[in-house]
Design a protein around this motif. Sequence first.
Motif, mmCIF file in Angstrom:
data_model
loop_
_atom_site.group_PDB
_atom_site.id
_atom_site.type_symbol
_atom_site.label_atom_id
_atom_site.label_comp_id
_atom_site.label_asym_id
_atom_site.label_seq_id
_atom_site.Cartn_x
_atom_site.Cartn_y
_atom_site.Cartn_z
ATOM 1 N N MET A 99 0.829 -1.207 0.000
ATOM 2 C CA MET A 99 0.000 0.000 0.000
ATOM 3 C C MET A 99 0.857 1.249 0.000
ATOM 4 N N GLY A 100 2.012 1.190 0.669
ATOM 5 C CA GLY A 100 2.915 2.327 0.701
ATOM 6 C C GLY A 100 3.395 2.726 -0.678
ATOM 7 N N LYS A 101 3.597 1.753 -1.539
ATOM 8 C CA LYS A 101 4.011 2.047 -2.909
ATOM 9 C C LYS A 101 2.924 2.811 -3.664
ATOM 10 N N GLN A 102 1.676 2.497 -3.369
ATOM 11 C CA GLN A 102 0.564 3.200 -4.011
ATOM 12 C C GLN A 102 0.439 4.632 -3.488
ATOM 13 N N LEU A 103 0.769 4.815 -2.224
ATOM 14 C CA LEU A 103 0.574 6.116 -1.577
ATOM 15 C C LEU A 103 1.843 6.971 -1.530
ATOM 16 N N GLY A 104 2.988 6.380 -1.827
ATOM 17 C CA GLY A 104 4.227 7.127 -1.813
ATOM 18 C C GLY A 104 4.760 7.419 -0.430
ATOM 19 N N VAL A 105 4.472 6.547 0.533
ATOM 20 C CA VAL A 105 4.945 6.712 1.909
ATOM 21 C C VAL A 105 5.411 5.370 2.454
ATOM 22 N N LYS A 106 6.151 5.424 3.560
ATOM 23 C CA LYS A 106 6.530 4.203 4.275
ATOM 24 C C LYS A 106 5.563 3.993 5.442
ATOM 25 N N PHE A 107 5.231 2.761 5.708
ATOM 26 C CA PHE A 107 4.439 2.398 6.883
ATOM 27 C C PHE A 107 5.428 1.958 7.952
ATOM 28 N N GLU A 108 5.559 2.762 9.004
ATOM 29 C CA GLU A 108 6.527 2.487 10.069
ATOM 30 C C GLU A 108 5.820 1.820 11.241
ATOM 31 N N PHE A 109 6.151 0.542 11.499
ATOM 32 C CA PHE A 109 5.518 -0.224 12.566
ATOM 33 C C PHE A 109 6.177 0.060 13.906
ATOM 34 N N GLU A 110 5.347 0.345 14.909
ATOM 35 C CA GLU A 110 5.812 0.537 16.281
ATOM 36 C C GLU A 110 5.140 -0.490 17.168
ATOM 37 N N ASN A 111 5.934 -1.231 17.912
ATOM 38 C CA ASN A 111 5.407 -2.326 18.708
ATOM 39 C C ASN A 111 4.755 -1.843 20.004
ATOM 40 N N GLY A 112 3.627 -2.440 20.345
ATOM 41 C CA GLY A 112 2.944 -2.181 21.610
ATOM 42 C C GLY A 112 2.065 -3.359 21.966
ATOM 43 N N THR A 113 1.690 -3.504 23.216
ATOM 44 C CA THR A 113 0.785 -4.589 23.581
ATOM 45 C C THR A 113 -0.572 -4.342 22.938
ATOM 46 N N PHE A 114 -1.225 -5.411 22.547
ATOM 47 C CA PHE A 114 -2.430 -5.303 21.731
ATOM 48 C C PHE A 114 -3.500 -4.430 22.363
ATOM 49 N N ASP A 115 -3.705 -4.604 23.680
ATOM 50 C CA ASP A 115 -4.826 -3.908 24.309
ATOM 51 C C ASP A 115 -4.578 -2.425 24.530
ATOM 52 N N THR A 116 -3.411 -1.912 24.099
ATOM 53 C CA THR A 116 -3.145 -0.472 24.203
ATOM 54 C C THR A 116 -3.195 0.229 22.844
ATOM 55 N N LEU A 117 -3.407 -0.518 21.778
ATOM 56 C CA LEU A 117 -3.263 0.056 20.437
ATOM 57 C C LEU A 117 -4.328 1.100 20.117
ATOM 58 N N LEU A 118 -5.575 0.832 20.473
ATOM 59 C CA LEU A 118 -6.619 1.808 20.164
ATOM 60 C C LEU A 118 -6.450 3.068 21.007
ATOM 61 N N GLY A 119 -5.955 2.922 22.232
ATOM 62 C CA GLY A 119 -5.661 4.094 23.047
ATOM 63 C C GLY A 119 -4.559 4.935 22.405
ATOM 64 N N GLY A 120 -3.542 4.258 21.851
ATOM 65 C CA GLY A 120 -2.478 4.960 21.160
ATOM 66 C C GLY A 120 -2.969 5.663 19.913
ATOM 67 N N LEU A 121 -3.963 5.083 19.268
ATOM 68 C CA LEU A 121 -4.567 5.721 18.099
ATOM 69 C C LEU A 121 -5.334 6.973 18.515
ATOM 70 N N ARG A 122 -6.085 6.864 19.603
ATOM 71 C CA ARG A 122 -6.856 8.016 20.087
ATOM 72 C C ARG A 122 -5.943 9.163 20.527
ATOM 73 N N SER A 123 -4.799 8.820 21.100
ATOM 74 C CA SER A 123 -3.873 9.856 21.575
ATOM 75 C C SER A 123 -2.983 10.385 20.452
ATOM 76 N N LYS A 124 -3.167 9.857 19.246
ATOM 77 C CA LYS A 124 -2.423 10.272 18.049
ATOM 78 C C LYS A 124 -0.957 9.855 18.084
ATOM 79 N N ARG A 125 -0.674 8.869 18.891
ATOM 80 C CA ARG A 125 0.665 8.270 18.851
ATOM 81 C C ARG A 125 0.851 7.519 17.532
ATOM 82 N N TYR A 126 -0.232 6.909 17.066
ATOM 83 C CA TYR A 126 -0.226 6.198 15.796
ATOM 84 C C TYR A 126 -1.209 6.857 14.837
ATOM 85 N N ASP A 127 -0.952 6.697 13.538
ATOM 86 C CA ASP A 127 -1.919 7.126 12.526
ATOM 87 C C ASP A 127 -2.955 6.035 12.289
#
Length: 319
Positions: A99-127
């Motif tokens: 998908m990054g090739k289609q959009l011209g960006v890199k997708f940078e993965f950041e590791n976190g425990t699963f049950d914190t991911l949506l909280g990280g999304l809400r806090s804008k830590r992740y896109d």
Amino acid sequence: MTAGKTRRTTAMRSRTAAVGAIAVAGTLLLTGCGDQTKDSGSDSETANSSSAPLADKLPADIRKAGVVKVGSDIAYAPVEFKDDSGKTAGIDPDLADAMGKQLGVKFEFENGTFDTLLGGLRSKRYDIAMSAMTDTKDRQEGVDSETGKKVGEGVDFVDYFTAGVSIYTKKGDTQGIKTWSDLCGKKLVLQRGTVSQDLAKAEAKKCPKGKTIAIEAFDNDQQAQTRLRSGGANAGSSDFPVAAYAVKTSGGGKDFELVGEQVEAAPYGIAIAKSNTELRDAIKAALDAIIANGEYDKIIQKWGVADGAVKEATLNGGK
């Protein structure tokens, strides 16, 4: 599984596994990972924004930065995990790279425990959060699946795969376990906040008087596997692709075996903040593009999970 990584906590349920029999690739090792690790995914080069066909669909700030920040629990082989070299690998990173090739960006993965991911999304830590996450109405609406109470802003999902939940035991020691009801009176290990945990809690309420399911939940699926491998439980549960991969690779295929049929087939979704509709639509367009050009099918087949493939990207298809 989620999941499943369905994987999940309170307002989040989880990762589930691929529908149908999945022959999981056995050449990769199931390895651990620590929190806060960042990795841009595979070695293939991402097209720059000037040549990428869908670059203009991205929000201006992401297009300028050239990076989509991805929250992920990178310990869920074969969906996302660390390979022998410590590099993030798996179905999700490969799809993100395409998908990054289609959009011209890199997708940078950041590791976190699963049950914190949506909280990280809400806090804008992740896109975005891309982590074998099951698309559910509760997650869409920000509702705690156990209490029914609102716990935060919901998210939108771009659905990209279909998966279900499986049970596995030590090889040669199934103890008559074939269905979830057979777990009554036994100990089950799984990842915290997943659909597997939701199913186990629901099944425990149906057990005959004097019996229950002793549930031991861990931060990640590898810890649950270790517990079962050491004899500390009767069975484990996780999304089917993950369970099948563990069965094929752990101990050279000598540690575990799948029992019964997978259940609760549901879509994996890429989670995006509801306020970020421009990014959501760009991700959907990129996913549709790689489905149309055949890259999606090549990736799905590479990982031996063709039975979970979708024909088009869907918004909020979970129930």
